[in-house]
Scaffold this motif. Structure first.
Motif, PDB file in Angstrom:
ATOM      1  N   GLY A 304     -47.566  41.404 -39.446  1.00 28.90           N
ATOM      2  CA  GLY A 304     -48.376  40.834 -38.378  1.00 28.90           C
ATOM      3  C   GLY A 304     -48.167  39.345 -38.156  1.00 28.90           C
ATOM      4  O   GLY A 304     -48.921  38.721 -37.404  1.00 28.90           O
ATOM      5  N   SER A 305     -47.127  38.750 -38.785  1.00 25.06           N
ATOM      6  CA  SER A 305     -46.921  37.302 -38.640  1.00 25.06           C
ATOM      7  C   SER A 305     -46.279  36.972 -37.292  1.00 25.06           C
ATOM      8  O   SER A 305     -45.571  37.796 -36.700  1.00 25.06           O
ATOM      9  N   ALA A 306     -46.535  35.751 -36.812  1.00 23.13           N
ATOM     10  CA  ALA A 306     -45.971  35.290 -35.539  1.00 23.13           C
ATOM     11  C   ALA A 306     -44.596  34.667 -35.776  1.00 23.13           C
ATOM     12  O   ALA A 306     -44.258  34.244 -36.888  1.00 23.13           O
ATOM     13  N   PHE A 307     -43.794  34.585 -34.710  1.00 18.97           N
ATOM     14  CA  PHE A 307     -42.472  33.957 -34.775  1.00 18.97           C
ATOM     15  C   PHE A 307     -42.201  33.302 -33.424  1.00 18.97           C
ATOM     16  O   PHE A 307     -42.974  33.460 -32.473  1.00 18.97           O
ATOM     17  N   ALA A 309     -39.457  32.421 -30.152  1.00 21.71           N
ATOM     18  CA  ALA A 309     -38.295  32.969 -29.446  1.00 21.71           C
ATOM     19  C   ALA A 309     -37.059  32.144 -29.697  1.00 21.71           C
ATOM     20  O   ALA A 309     -35.933  32.667 -29.673  1.00 21.71           O
ATOM     21  N   SER A 310     -37.222  30.837 -29.921  1.00 21.10           N
ATOM     22  CA  SER A 310     -36.060  30.007 -30.184  1.00 21.10           C
ATOM     23  C   SER A 310     -35.439  30.319 -31.538  1.00 21.10           C
ATOM     24  O   SER A 310     -34.229  30.195 -31.729  1.00 21.10           O
ATOM     25  N   LEU A 322     -44.379  37.948 -29.400  1.00 26.13           N
ATOM     26  CA  LEU A 322     -43.950  37.032 -30.459  1.00 26.13           C
ATOM     27  C   LEU A 322     -44.798  37.192 -31.722  1.00 26.13           C
ATOM     28  O   LEU A 322     -45.122  36.216 -32.414  1.00 26.13           O
ATOM     29  N   ARG A 323     -45.132  38.448 -32.027  1.00 27.56           N
ATOM     30  CA  ARG A 323     -45.870  38.738 -33.262  1.00 27.56           C
ATOM     31  C   ARG A 323     -45.409  40.113 -33.760  1.00 27.56           C
ATOM     32  O   ARG A 323     -45.349  41.082 -32.994  1.00 27.56           O
ATOM     33  N   LEU A 324     -45.090  40.200 -35.053  1.00 23.80           N
ATOM     34  CA  LEU A 324     -44.640  41.456 -35.639  1.00 23.80           C
ATOM     35  C   LEU A 324     -45.814  42.395 -35.842  1.00 23.80           C
ATOM     36  O   LEU A 324     -46.953  41.952 -36.079  1.00 23.80           O
ATOM     37  N   ARG A 430     -35.348  44.115 -38.747  1.00 21.69           N
ATOM     38  CA  ARG A 430     -34.224  43.184 -38.530  1.00 21.69           C
ATOM     39  C   ARG A 430     -34.632  42.105 -37.548  1.00 21.69           C
ATOM     40  O   ARG A 430     -35.176  42.371 -36.481  1.00 21.69           O
ATOM     41  N   ALA A 431     -34.402  40.859 -37.948  1.00 22.91           N
ATOM     42  CA  ALA A 431     -34.838  39.735 -37.114  1.00 22.91           C
ATOM     43  C   ALA A 431     -33.700  39.133 -36.288  1.00 22.91           C
ATOM     44  O   ALA A 431     -33.949  38.431 -35.293  1.00 22.91           O
TER      45      ALA A 431
END
Length: 432
Positions: A304-307, A309-310, A322-324, A430-431
């Motif tokens: 559930g963590s955010a990431f 786009a860059s 932008l959140r898993l 996969r990120a």
């Protein structure tokens, strides 16, 4: 023998000198005149105010204190070779006011001029003894006088001993200071032999451009310092021990960067050789159960963590929010996609637990006793039928058989959730 030639102050000159001494002023002697005495050698008379017969008057060339006698003043004039044609028998000194302050006679000297076939530069010098040389201005105008050789030599000696010389520059001649520095960037100093030697020695330790590196003392060490390796000594070719050229199969058969892996002939074999396994071919964003708490490089936990786009542009395409997804302790269920089994759901939406509706039938041989504690609740009570049993030949069919009635208590059973048997894995994605 009586003195025949002498020089003395005139009465006017003596009076002016005395006045200058008393008042602290100066008598400025500026000119010297010569005459022929009208053909007779005159005797100087202090009362004279002019020469007997003046022939030439001009500025002094020099007026100095005699270095051998501080009470004597030396006045000097140079008569050039193109002036003359008469005798010189008398001399007079005049101040700036035009008054004759000193008079003298001299040995009769003929001053020829060039037209007569002979020429001579004539130096006239008068030495006066005065009580105070400080009362006489020792000044001449060098722009209108001629210099004697003695005067020139004395001036040159004084010039040599002085430091009052113009400095040399890149545009003007002059004296220059020497320097042995080999690091200075001065343009007003000249290099000494020592500086030149240091520069030459430094130059000898440098590589000569026209030698094209043939003067390297240790070429192998030079290649090592340049990190060139052994390939720098090999020729271009297609055989073993050569460096591949542009059309060599060792180059044309290589993977091309612009293909982004599209020119790999056997992807499965490629992944196998890299030890990545088939899972590495999964697209970015696909959740995968992982048997370790730490995901491999390039993968993230589904927690559930955010990431950004860059940081993960491809992952942002799979998860635009932008959140898993947080898959910790969760089961994954297939999206209904219009089938109607689990309708009304959107992708990545969560769903709470639920127990499907069902019936429990309780049979008692003594009938339902309201005084007993029946913890089964409303479902049990609504399903209870007094004096009925279950037909063993037809399950689900109630029959009237009082002998099948039993008496008992039903309590709460089970845990905190409804679940099948399972094995816990760490969901990762996969990120990149």
């Amino acid at each position: 023998m009586a003195t025949k030639y002498l020089a003395l102050l005139t009465n006017i000159g003596a009076a002016k000198l005395a006045k200058a001494t008393a008042l602290g002023t100066k008598v400025e002697i500026t000119q010297l005149a010569v005459g022929d005495g009208n053909g007779v050698l005159p005797t100087p008379n202090p009362a004279q105010t002019a020469l007997v017969h003046e022939l030439r008057r001009a500025p002094l060339n020099m007026l100095t204190v005699d270095p051998a006698n501080a009470s004597q003043i030396i006045a000097e004039q140079v008569i050039p070779e193109d002036v003359g044609g008469w005798w010189i028998r008398e001399i007079g000194l005049f101040d700036k006011d035009g008054d004759m302050v000193a008079i003298a006679n001299c040995a009769e000297t003929y001053k020829p001029q060039l037209q007569e076939g002979s020429g001579r530069v004539q130096v006239i010098r008068v030495i006066l003894i005065v009580s105070s040389t400080e009362a006489v201005t020792l000044k001449i105008d060098p722009a209108v006088v001629l210099a004697t050789r003695q005067y020139v030599h004395s001036q040159l000696r004084a010039h040599e001993q002085s430091r009052n010389h113009p400095d040399a520059s890149t545009t003007e001649k002059g004296l220059v200071q020497l320097s042995s520095s080999v690091t200075s960037d001065s343009e007003s100093q000249a290099a000494t032999s020592k500086a030149v030697k240091i520069a030459m020695d430094n130059g000898s330790a440098r590589l000569a451009k026209d030698r094209n590196l043939s003067d390297l003392p240790n070429t192998a060490l030079a290649r090592q310092n340049l990190e060139l390796g052994d390939s720098s000594t090999r020729n271009v070719g297609t055989t073993a021990g050569t460096v591949a050229s542009g059309d060599d199969a060792r180059i044309t058969g290589a993977m091309q960067k612009s293909q982004n892996g599209g020119d790999i002939p056997d992807v499965a074999k490629f992944l196998q050789n890299l030890g990545l396994g088939e899972g590495s071919a999964l697209p970015v964003g696909v959740p995968v159960p992982w048997p370790s708490a730490t995901p491999p490089t390039g993968w993230l936990k589904c927690n559930g963590s955010a990431f950004t786009a860059s940081q993960y542009p491809k992952l942002a395409q799979a998860y635009p929010a932008l959140r898993l997804p947080d898959l910790r302790g969760e089961f994954i269920r297939g999206w209904d996609d219009g089938r109607g089994v689990d309708s009304g759901r959107s992708l990545l939406s969560s769903q709470t637990g639920m127990l499907e509706k069902h019936r429990h039938i309780i049979v008692a041989n003594e009938g339902y006793d309201a005084a007993e504690e029946w913890d089964i609740g409303v479902i049990v009570k609504s399903s209870y039928v007094q004096g009925r049993g279950i037909d063993a030949a037809a399950p689900g069919t109630l029959i009237a058989s009082p002998t099948l009635h039993t008496k008992g208590r039903i309590g709460n059973t089970g845990g905190t959730e409804t679940r099948p048997r399972n094995i816990a894995f760490n969901y990762i994605v996969r990120a990149a």
